[in-house]
Write a protein that holds these residues in place. Structure first.
Motif, mmCIF file in Angstrom:
data_model
loop_
_atom_site.group_PDB
_atom_site.id
_atom_site.type_symbol
_atom_site.label_atom_id
_atom_site.label_comp_id
_atom_site.label_asym_id
_atom_site.label_seq_id
_atom_site.Cartn_x
_atom_site.Cartn_y
_atom_site.Cartn_z
ATOM 1 N N ARG A 91 75.188 -5.402 23.765
ATOM 2 C CA ARG A 91 76.590 -5.148 24.141
ATOM 3 C C ARG A 91 77.447 -6.410 24.241
ATOM 4 O O ARG A 91 78.656 -6.359 24.035
ATOM 5 C CB ARG A 91 76.658 -4.392 25.481
ATOM 6 C CG ARG A 91 75.838 -3.107 25.485
ATOM 7 C CD ARG A 91 76.290 -2.141 26.547
ATOM 8 N NE ARG A 91 77.514 -1.447 26.146
ATOM 9 C CZ ARG A 91 77.553 -0.354 25.360
ATOM 10 N NH1 ARG A 91 76.442 0.180 24.928
ATOM 11 N NH2 ARG A 91 78.696 0.193 25.040
ATOM 12 N N SER A 137 81.590 0.094 21.911
ATOM 13 C CA SER A 137 81.701 -1.306 22.338
ATOM 14 C C SER A 137 83.080 -1.511 22.941
ATOM 15 O O SER A 137 84.042 -0.864 22.536
ATOM 16 C CB SER A 137 81.540 -2.225 21.116
ATOM 17 O OG SER A 137 81.844 -3.558 21.450
ATOM 18 N N ASP A 189 72.051 0.183 25.824
ATOM 19 C CA ASP A 189 72.830 -0.332 26.966
ATOM 20 C C ASP A 189 72.364 -1.720 27.380
ATOM 21 O O ASP A 189 72.721 -2.218 28.436
ATOM 22 C CB ASP A 189 72.747 0.646 28.151
ATOM 23 C CG ASP A 189 71.307 0.839 28.633
ATOM 24 O OD1 ASP A 189 70.376 0.302 27.974
ATOM 25 O OD2 ASP A 189 71.114 1.514 29.660
#
Ligand SMILES: NC(=O)c1ccc[n+]([C@@H]2O[C@H](COP(=O)([O-])OP(=O)(O)OC[C@H]3O[C@@H](n4cnc5c(N)ncnc54)[C@H](O)[C@@H]3O)[C@@H](O)[C@H]2O)c1
Ligand SMILES: NCCCC=O
Ligand code: NA
Length: 492
Positions: A383, A409, A378
């Protein structure tokens, strides 16, 4: 010419007279000044494109006639490929062999859409079998109208070609707004349009910033379609602006594309494609495979070889012989990338290779090829799109976990898989939620194949016949062919 706008077939100064410094990122030097177009210039350009569409010859020409212009443009690009490639390097920073490849791809794109324009003469009409035989129906494809095309800085001429070539092939007229960071080769396209006698107003080029030139283009009521390539936040704004007049919209946005490497892969081949997937064009590629997932049995071996090879990449001015990694396009992007690496460190990631400015560079926005490991699923760096030579590497234990991580994603532009097992590659390719999938490679792009993203990576497809369809409306023409009366209200 660089400080002028190409509107209605003429070069003119921007109405407010402003300029933008065009910077060579390898030297941090101002190369020249480009015109800072604003809403008045956009208005003038859109009106020229509107008139060229509504009352000019362009949309009424046959596909074969338009193809002759497209081929002439391709020929001119080809004629000056060395000059254009050098200009691209000076403006963008990329290594010269990559720039030459881009220029060749841009010429090929015009030639390809010339072919599709010719085919339109035979396939613009399609008979439709309808259930009621008293009627005949057909679908007719027609040019969509006036296009507002907005392009990014990572492949300046090529991204313009991906829009201009199919739009012209379809019979549309355009206003092109290139990135303010790299406007020079787009202006050369204007010069080429002039040399091939493209009718005035068919292609207009307005340089300027996003807020001053891009935004008014997206809001202009006389624009029928917006074709945008750039970041997700700007894509969102473009979509919102276009919603006002329900404009047709296609968006090619960002990505955080995964590359899944299974344990039966050859280590050397895997490392080479991982590197091509993230260090090519300094990682400033929308489809860059920036998240690499490696099956546990070969994780250590791949990582070791990757860090060794990354450290060997020759960094330098894109014009210098042998350079394989040039500077980042701008100070803003350079700071953003270094900031993200720092944030990754603070969030607990390990910098396994690179991570900063290479030694021995006094000027230029250079960043080392960087390999990050041990980041959390995370974390920001895992990301979010970095758009630089920074790859995040993570191990996985089995196919199911690899697919879960790959698809976890908000982006879905591209994905890649490597394995000796073709059946597994096909299975994983189908499981990816992405618009472009590479098997046993990463990044090769072909004009003939569709290009675009799932999820927040965009709407619509460029390239191939899908790219032409972007610029065509479909009209249904239905005819009542029977002799008898319709007989609904009047029965006798
Ligand atoms: N999917 C693809 O095919 C593809 C290809 C290349 C780049 N990209 C994406 O583009 C991004 C990098 O390019 P960038 O930094 O130039 O993106 P960006 O969104 O900052 O800018 C793109 C273009 O939009 C213009 N712009 C900025 N604000 C605007 C506004 N409010 N209204 C209208 N136009 C505006 C800019 O001037 C520029 O011409 C990355 O996210 C990358 O993934 C995607
Ligand atoms: N190979 C061209 C990729 C375009 C997106 O950034
Ligand atoms: Na530049």
């Amino acid at each position: 010419m660089q400080d002028k706008l190409f509107i209605d077939g003429k070069w003119e100064k921007p109405r407010k007279g402003g300029t933008i410094d065009v910077i060579n990122p390898a030297k941090e030097e101002v190369i020249c000044k480009a015109a800072a177009g604003t809403s008045n210039d956009i208005d003038h350009a859109v009106k020229a494109a509107r008139i060229a569409f509504d009352s000019g010859p362009w949309p009424k020409l046959t596909g074969a006639e338009r193809a002759r212009y497209l081929r002439a443009i391709a020929g001119k690009i080809d004629e000056r490929r060395h000059a254009l490639a050098r200009l691209e390097v000076t403006d963008n920073g990329k290594p010269l062999p990559e720039a030459l490849w881009d220029i060749d791809d841009a010429a090929a794109c015009f030639n390809y859409y010339a072919g599709l324009a010719e085919e339109l003469d035979n396939n613009a009409e399609e008979p439709i079998a309808v259930a009621d035989t008293r009627f005949s129906s057909k679908a007719v494809r027609e040019p969509l109208g006036v296009v507002g095309a907005i392009t990014p800085w990572n492949y300046p001429l090529l991204m313009a070609a991906w829009k201009v070539a199919p739009a012209l092939a379809a019979g549309c007229t355009l206003v092109l707004k290139p990135s303010e960071l790299t406007p020079l080769t787009a202006l050369e396209l204007g010069r080429i349009a002039e040399e091939v006698d493209l009718p005035p107003g068919v292609l207009n080029i307005v340089t300027g910033t996003g807020p001053d030139a891009g935004e008014p283009l997206t809001e202009h009521p006389l624009v029928d379609k917006l074709a945008f390539t750039g970041s997700v936040p700007t894509g969102r704004k473009v979509m919102m602006a276009g919603a006002q007049d329900i404009k047709n919209i296609s968006l090619e946005l960002g990505g955080k594309s995964p590359f899944v490497v299974f344990a039966d892969s050859d280590i050397g081949k895997a490392v080479e494609w991982i590197m091509f997937g993230i260090f090519w064009n300094q990682g400033q590629v929308c489809s860059a495979t920036s998240r690499v997932l490696i099956e546990e049995p070969i994780y250590d071996a791949v990582l070791k070889r990757l860090t060794e090879e990354a450290a060997k990449i020759k960094i330098g001015n894109g014009l210098d012989e042998g350079t394989l990694l040039g500077p980042i396009v701008s100070k803003g992007q350079y700071d953003k990338i270094l900031g993200t690496i720092e944030r990754a460190r603070q969030d607990g990631a390990t910098v396994a290779a690179g991570g900063g400015r290479p030694a021995g560079f006094d000027s230029g926005y250079f960043i080392e090829p960087t390999v990050l490991t041990d980041m959390a699923e995370d974390s920001f760096v895992w990301r979010e799109e970095i758009f630089g030579p920074v790859v995040c590497v993570m191990p996985f234990s089995d196919e199911q976990e690899a697919i879960r991580l790959a698809n976890d994603s908000r982006f879905g532009l591209a994905a890649a898989v490597m394995s000796e097992d073709r059946t597994r590659c096909e299975r994983v390719a189908r499981a990816f939620r992405a618009g472009i999938v590479w098997i046993n490679c990463s990044q090769p792009t072909f004009t003939e194949a569709p290009w675009g993203g799932y999820k927040q990576s965009g709407i619509g497809r460029e390239l191939g016949r899908w790219g032409l369809a972007n610029y065509l409306e479909v009209k249904q023409i239905t005819s009542f062919d029977a002799d008898e009366p319709w007989g609904w209200y009047i029965k006798d």
